[in-house]
Structure formats: C-alpha cells, structure tokens
Scaffold this motif. Structure first.
Motif, PDB file in Angstrom:
ATOM      1  N   ARG A   1       0.890  -1.180  -0.035  1.00 47.44           N
ATOM      2  CA  ARG A   1      -0.140   0.043  -0.088  1.00 47.44           C
ATOM      3  C   ARG A   1       0.893   1.259  -0.072  1.00 47.44           C
ATOM      4  O   ARG A   1       0.992   1.864   1.046  1.00 47.44           O
ATOM      5  N   PRO A   2       1.506   1.584  -1.137  1.00 49.88           N
ATOM      6  CA  PRO A   2       2.137   2.928  -1.075  1.00 49.88           C
ATOM      7  C   PRO A   2       1.303   4.219  -0.807  1.00 49.88           C
ATOM      8  O   PRO A   2       0.332   4.286  -1.562  1.00 49.88           O
ATOM      9  N   PRO A   3       1.770   5.020  -0.085  1.00 49.51           N
ATOM     10  CA  PRO A   3       1.056   6.157   0.084  1.00 49.51           C
ATOM     11  C   PRO A   3       1.004   7.094  -0.857  1.00 49.51           C
ATOM     12  O   PRO A   3       1.870   7.457  -1.507  1.00 49.51           O
ATOM     13  N   ARG A   4      -0.140   7.735  -1.202  1.00 49.94           N
ATOM     14  CA  ARG A   4      -0.456   8.783  -2.317  1.00 49.94           C
ATOM     15  C   ARG A   4      -1.323   9.897  -1.683  1.00 49.94           C
ATOM     16  O   ARG A   4      -2.469   9.482  -0.925  1.00 49.94           O
ATOM     17  N   PRO A   5      -0.748  10.919  -1.819  1.00 41.77           N
ATOM     18  CA  PRO A   5      -1.926  12.065  -1.356  1.00 41.77           C
ATOM     19  C   PRO A   5      -3.154  12.126  -2.284  1.00 41.77           C
ATOM     20  O   PRO A   5      -3.027  11.617  -3.412  1.00 41.77           O
ATOM     21  N   ARG A   6      -4.310  12.475  -1.844  1.00 39.00           N
ATOM     22  CA  ARG A   6      -5.497  12.095  -2.685  1.00 39.00           C
ATOM     23  C   ARG A   6      -6.376  13.419  -2.621  1.00 39.00           C
ATOM     24  O   ARG A   6      -6.395  14.050  -1.544  1.00 39.00           O
ATOM     25  N   ASP A   7      -7.050  13.557  -3.329  1.00 37.86           N
ATOM     26  CA  ASP A   7      -8.175  14.594  -3.514  1.00 37.86           C
ATOM     27  C   ASP A   7      -9.194  14.281  -2.306  1.00 37.86           C
ATOM     28  O   ASP A   7      -9.819  13.178  -2.390  1.00 37.86           O
ATOM     29  N   THR A   8      -9.572  15.407  -1.720  1.00 34.59           N
ATOM     30  CA  THR A   8     -10.198  15.246  -0.493  1.00 34.59           C
ATOM     31  C   THR A   8     -11.444  16.035  -0.614  1.00 34.59           C
ATOM     32  O   THR A   8     -11.101  17.541  -0.766  1.00 34.59           O
ATOM     33  N   ALA A   9     -12.621  15.626  -0.204  1.00 38.34           N
ATOM     34  CA  ALA A   9     -13.807  16.811  -0.376  1.00 38.34           C
ATOM     35  C   ALA A   9     -13.587  17.922   0.861  1.00 38.34           C
ATOM     36  O   ALA A   9     -13.108  17.257   1.951  1.00 38.34           O
ATOM     37  N   PRO A  10     -13.862  19.194   0.582  1.00 37.88           N
ATOM     38  CA  PRO A  10     -13.769  19.717   1.960  1.00 37.88           C
ATOM     39  C   PRO A  10     -14.325  19.446   3.327  1.00 37.88           C
ATOM     40  O   PRO A  10     -13.915  20.020   4.222  1.00 37.88           O
ATOM     41  N   THR A  11     -15.420  18.804   3.095  1.00 37.83           N
ATOM     42  CA  THR A  11     -16.064  18.266   4.266  1.00 37.83           C
ATOM     43  C   THR A  11     -15.595  17.191   4.737  1.00 37.83           C
ATOM     44  O   THR A  11     -16.257  16.408   5.941  1.00 37.83           O
ATOM     45  N   ALA A  12     -14.762  16.165   4.153  1.00 39.39           N
ATOM     46  CA  ALA A  12     -14.170  15.130   4.619  1.00 39.39           C
ATOM     47  C   ALA A  12     -13.564  15.056   6.080  1.00 39.39           C
ATOM     48  O   ALA A  12     -12.780  16.395   6.254  1.00 39.39           O
ATOM     49  N   GLU A  13     -13.598  14.113   6.725  1.00 40.42           N
ATOM     50  CA  GLU A  13     -13.077  14.231   8.244  1.00 40.42           C
ATOM     51  C   GLU A  13     -11.592  13.583   8.085  1.00 40.42           C
ATOM     52  O   GLU A  13     -10.858  13.707   9.181  1.00 40.42           O
ATOM     53  N   SER A  14     -11.039  12.792   7.098  1.00 42.05           N
ATOM     54  CA  SER A  14      -9.854  12.495   6.781  1.00 42.05           C
ATOM     55  C   SER A  14      -9.283  12.589   5.543  1.00 42.05           C
ATOM     56  O   SER A  14      -9.946  12.762   4.480  1.00 42.05           O
ATOM     57  N   GLY A  15      -8.051  12.074   5.196  1.00 44.02           N
ATOM     58  CA  GLY A  15      -7.495  11.924   3.836  1.00 44.02           C
ATOM     59  C   GLY A  15      -6.452  13.148   3.446  1.00 44.02           C
ATOM     60  O   GLY A  15      -5.994  13.303   2.353  1.00 44.02           O
ATOM     61  N   ARG A  16      -6.272  13.986   4.463  1.00 43.28           N
ATOM     62  CA  ARG A  16      -5.346  15.271   4.192  1.00 43.28           C
ATOM     63  C   ARG A  16      -4.083  15.051   4.751  1.00 43.28           C
ATOM     64  O   ARG A  16      -3.191  15.893   4.621  1.00 43.28           O
ATOM     65  N   GLY A  17      -3.608  13.968   5.361  1.00 43.56           N
ATOM     66  CA  GLY A  17      -2.407  13.576   5.881  1.00 43.56           C
ATOM     67  C   GLY A  17      -1.074  13.986   5.027  1.00 43.56           C
ATOM     68  O   GLY A  17      -0.293  14.564   5.483  1.00 43.56           O
ATOM     69  N   LEU A  18      -1.229  13.340   4.126  1.00 35.77           N
ATOM     70  CA  LEU A  18      -0.019  13.222   3.076  1.00 35.77           C
ATOM     71  C   LEU A  18      -0.094  14.706   2.490  1.00 35.77           C
ATOM     72  O   LEU A  18       1.375  15.233   2.225  1.00 35.77           O
ATOM     73  N   LEU A  19      -0.974  15.431   2.423  1.00 35.54           N
ATOM     74  CA  LEU A  19      -0.759  16.897   1.781  1.00 35.54           C
ATOM     75  C   LEU A  19      -0.135  17.742   2.876  1.00 35.54           C
ATOM     76  O   LEU A  19       0.461  18.572   2.460  1.00 35.54           O
ATOM     77  N   LEU A  20      -0.616  17.343   4.108  1.00 36.11           N
ATOM     78  CA  LEU A  20       0.172  17.896   5.245  1.00 36.11           C
ATOM     79  C   LEU A  20       1.565  17.754   5.220  1.00 36.11           C
ATOM     80  O   LEU A  20       2.390  18.773   5.270  1.00 36.11           O
ATOM     81  N   VAL A  21       2.140  16.421   5.118  1.00 35.87           N
ATOM     82  CA  VAL A  21       3.579  16.077   4.749  1.00 35.87           C
ATOM     83  C   VAL A  21       3.983  16.788   3.883  1.00 35.87           C
ATOM     84  O   VAL A  21       5.239  17.471   3.958  1.00 35.87           O
ATOM     85  N   ASP A  22       3.343  16.762   2.685  1.00 36.36           N
ATOM     86  CA  ASP A  22       3.977  17.280   1.309  1.00 36.36           C
ATOM     87  C   ASP A  22       4.227  19.031   1.597  1.00 36.36           C
ATOM     88  O   ASP A  22       5.129  19.494   1.036  1.00 36.36           O
TER      89      ASP A  22
END
Length: 146
Positions: free
Chosen positions: A100-121
């Motif tokens: 499971r290689p990590p990849r930043p993903r597009d996340t809906a503005p109301t989503a409660e998760s999914g922004r971690g790798l964008l933060l790392v980036d």
C-alpha cells in the motif's frame, strides 16, 4: 622483521540518530510523537518552535498512517529520526505493509480524513517511500530545522 605502523583512518562522524519500535496501535502512534518531542529537545531544539511543531505534525501523520493503513497483526512499526545535517531532520516510519504505497489524494472539503499526506507534502522539503525488506515500506520526510 618489519614493524607495522598503523595509520589512522578517517571516519566520518555518524549523524545523531534515534530509532524505536512501537506497537501498531493508536497508543504507539501517540508515543511516536512524544518520543520525537523529547528527542528534538535532547538535540537542543526548543520545544515550542515552529520547526519542532512541524516535525511533530509529520511524525503524527506518518505514525497514524502506519497504524491505520500499514498494520499487520502482531507486527510493530519503526520510527527513526536522523539529523542528516545540523539543519535537516529526516523522519522515517517503516511498517510491514509494502503493498500500500501512500499517495496524497483529492479530498472533499467536508471530509474528516485524507489530508495527512498533503500536510506532509506542505511541511517537508521532500518526502517519499522506500522498500523496507522483506515486505514492508518506509515513508520518509526531510524537514528544515533552522
């Protein structure tokens, strides 16, 4: 009989490094963040500085990902911190799931998760993944420590 004179060999100093195996649980992820804070203070970084806070956020995200997405029952994850240079911290989090290689993903503005790798980036000068034999992966990030 010839005498042997040993010539001193130059060896480059090893950079300061901290490594710890942690349980792949939310408690292990929390401990990774606390150990990082303690180690950076030990290395002379002020606890309440922006670079240390950025490093703590990156460790928290990578450890949470290792616990959430990289967990294999009965296996730990590894946290490693290295001062590559006096001004660069390398954070590595290795887990046993190499599939499971990590990849930043597009996340809906109301989503409660999914922004971690964008933060790392955003916080890291560079980041990526590497295989962690025999079957895992290491996610690494380099952060400036001015």
């Amino acid at each position: 009989m010839k005498s042997q004179i040993s010539t001193p060999r130059f060896t480059a100093p090893t950079p300061p490094r901290f490594t710890q195996l942690l349980s792949a649980t939310p408690r292990g992820a929390r401990l990774a963040r606390l150990l990082t804070a303690h180690q950076l203070v030990e290395w002379g970084r002020p606890a309440s500085s922006t670079p240390v806070e950025s490093a703590l956020l990156v460790v928290a995200e990578l450890a949470a990902n290792a616990v959430t997405h990289g967990r294999v029952r009965g296996r730990c994850f590894r946290l490693s911190l290295t001062l590559d240079t006096p001004r660069t911290l390398r954070v590595e989090v290795a887990d046993p799931r190499g599939d499971r290689p990590p990849r930043p993903r597009d996340t809906a503005p109301t989503a409660e998760s999914g922004r971690g790798l964008l933060l790392v980036d955003t916080l890291a000068t560079r980041w990526g993944t590497a295989p962690y034999p025999p079957s895992g992966k290491t996610v690494w990030a380099c952060l400036p420590l001015p």
